[in-house]
Scaffold this active site. Structure first.
Site, PDB file in Angstrom:
ATOM      1  N   HIS A 106       8.167   0.359  -7.308  1.00 43.83           N
ATOM      2  CA  HIS A 106       9.153   0.838  -6.332  1.00 43.83           C
ATOM      3  C   HIS A 106       9.946   2.051  -6.813  1.00 43.83           C
ATOM      4  CE1 HIS A 106       7.996  -2.480  -3.960  1.00 43.83           C
ATOM      5  NE2 HIS A 106       8.783  -3.405  -4.458  1.00 43.83           N
ATOM      6  N   GLU A 142       5.929  -5.180   3.993  1.00 52.17           N
ATOM      7  CA  GLU A 142       6.242  -3.797   3.630  1.00 52.17           C
ATOM      8  C   GLU A 142       5.077  -2.898   4.025  1.00 52.17           C
ATOM      9  OE1 GLU A 142       7.285  -4.081  -0.710  1.00 52.17           O
ATOM     10  OE2 GLU A 142       7.118  -6.181  -0.199  1.00 52.17           O
ATOM     11  N   HIS A 148      12.171  -2.911   2.475  1.00 59.42           N
ATOM     12  CA  HIS A 148      12.036  -4.136   1.685  1.00 59.42           C
ATOM     13  C   HIS A 148      12.948  -5.280   2.151  1.00 59.42           C
ATOM     14  CE1 HIS A 148      10.930  -6.426  -1.864  1.00 59.42           C
ATOM     15  NE2 HIS A 148      10.137  -5.448  -2.245  1.00 59.42           N
TER      16      HIS A 148
HETATM   17  C1  BGC Z   1       6.418  -6.668  -4.869  1.00 53.27           C
HETATM   18  C2  BGC Z   1       6.702  -7.871  -5.720  1.00 53.27           C
HETATM   19  C3  BGC Z   1       8.033  -7.673  -6.377  1.00 53.27           C
HETATM   20  C4  BGC Z   1       9.071  -7.470  -5.322  1.00 53.27           C
HETATM   21  C5  BGC Z   1      10.381  -7.113  -5.947  1.00 53.27           C
HETATM   22  C6  BGC Z   1       7.467  -6.589  -3.823  1.00 53.27           C
HETATM   23  O1  BGC Z   1       7.242  -5.474  -3.027  1.00 53.27           O
HETATM   24  O2  BGC Z   1       5.135  -6.692  -4.312  1.00 53.27           O
HETATM   25  O3  BGC Z   1       5.714  -8.049  -6.703  1.00 53.27           O
HETATM   26  O4  BGC Z   1       8.360  -8.742  -7.190  1.00 53.27           O
HETATM   27  O5  BGC Z   1       8.711  -6.433  -4.471  1.00 53.27           O
HETATM   28  O6  BGC Z   1      11.395  -7.783  -5.383  1.00 53.27           O
END
Ligand code: BGC
Length: 380
Positions: free
Chosen positions: A133, A345, A207
């Site tokens: 991210h 997402e 998210h």
């Molecule tokens: C990911 C997860 C991650 C989470 C973080 C998601 O988009 O795929 O693996 O733990 O985000 O909060």
């Protein structure tokens, strides 16, 4: 005299009726308030967007984050259907990305490294050797500028962030606009736009952790999910795609027909184990042609709430909140247990910079990256 009196009462009655009716017909509305201050004194604002039906979303300028989203159930009862923290400190310290915009690259880039035109760029690794991210200080952890807009579709907030050249190791200064609109049709529409000064990569996503029951004491395991995807991108133990694209048919990852999220989540299937006991996969959405189409839907039988996700993206990450473990004390002091929320997402596939056959994520100067994703709420 009697006639006059009757006429008078008729007039009073109709005026009262008109006012009563206009009282229930609300106008879309936007309110701004101070949400908190960061350590360096920077102010973070909260914008409350309300539509004509009475649905509401609250967005803060830190991380362009949705901190609450109030939608009605089948009896018209409103509840907050996203997870979040109680205050700014929660968003600053948290590692869950509740409600945030994630970027410059949503999801993972293996070894936190990209090569463009023969030049290798070392990015900010924040999950072992890999980038997740956007790196240590991704778009979820910066303060965005905000401009409220009243559009004919509803109340809207345009957020802007200029990420400097070299931010988290990525080349090019990137200007990003994210516009949230709460339409009068109970849709939360998110439009993204980005430009760059040097060739770079980009993949933006949203998210929010949804819990359509509106009560995060419940998990999402009884909610029914459908994903319009025949295949997914399998991962290794570090969540990095192997580069293969595999069919969901015959696996617990098959959501082509609506299925309760909990119905196969504990099946003996290696991918579910790699994903920390649950779903955390990029689904290869059917019918990718750059246009918005329906990607997934979720139904909560207990409240009748129904969410549809529309996007123009090639993929969608379905994450079933596997890393929530009761240590995250969220809004109203509620401890979020495993599987308390689900993320859908919309995105390009994870690690695409290393997979030349996958839809490209390169952005060059003069080009505009655009993305549209819509979360639509109703009841059944
Ligand atoms: C990911 C997860 C991650 C989470 C973080 C998601 O988009 O795929 O693996 O733990 O985000 O909060």
């Amino acid at each position: 005299m009697k006639k006059l009196l009757l006429l008078f009462f008729a007039l009073v009655f109709s005026l009262t009726a008109i006012f009563a009716q206009s009282g229930t017909l609300e106008k879309p509305m936007i309110q701004k308030s101070l949400y908190g201050k960061l350590k360096d004194g920077k102010e973070v604002y909260e914008y409350r967007l309300k539509n004509s039906k009475g649905a509401e979303v609250n967005i803060i300028t830190y991380g362009a984050t949705v901190v609450s989203l109030n939608m009605p159930d089948k009896n018209g009862k409103y509840a907050d259907i996203v997870l979040g923290w109680d205050n700014l400190q929660g968003y600053v310290n948290g590692t869950t990305y509740f409600g945030a915009i994630v970027g410059r690259y949503a999801n993972r880039i293996g070894k936190a490294e990209i090569t463009l035109n023969g030049k290798t760029y070392k990015l900010s690794a924040n999950e072992g050797e890999n980038l997740l991210h956007g790196g240590k200080a991704g778009f979820n952890s910066v303060v965005w500028d905000a401009e409220p807009l009243t559009l004919k579709e509803g109340a809207s907030l345009k957020l802007t962030y200029v990420s400097p050249d070299g931010d988290q190791g990525f080349p090019g200064a990137m200007t990003v606009h994210v516009t949230y609109t709460l339409t009068n049709n109970n849709e939360l529409e998110i439009r993204y736009e980005a430009t760059t000064t040097k060739e770079t990569v980009v993949n933006l996503s949203h998210h929010s952790y949804f819990n359509l029951s509106g009560d995060p004491h419940n998990t999402i395991l009884n909610e029914l999910l459908k994903i319009n995807a025949n295949s997914f991108t399998p991962i290794d133990k570090e969540f990095i795609p192997t580069g293969k694209i595999e069919k969901v048919a015959g696996t617990p990852l098959d959501f082509r027909k609506p299925a309760a999220i909990g119905s196969r989540i504990n099946d003996d299937f290696e991918q579910l184990k790699f994903a920390h006991g649950g779903y955390d996969f990029n689904y290869v959405l059917n019918n990718y042609n750059g246009k918005v189409r329906e990607a997934a839907d979720v139904y909560d039988p207990s409240t009748g709430r129904y969410m549809q996700v529309f996007t123009d993206q090639p993929g969608i990450q379905f994450y079933s909140g596997n890393f929530l473990d009761g240590t995250q004390i969220g809004k109203d002091g509620i401890a979020y247990q495993k599987h308390t929320g689900l993320c859908l997402e919309a995105q390009h596939y994870p690690d695409s910079p290393h997979e030349p056959k996958w839809p490209p994520v390169i952005l060059k100067p003069g080009q505009v990256y655009r993305q549209t994703t819509i979360y639509k709420f109703s009841t059944k």
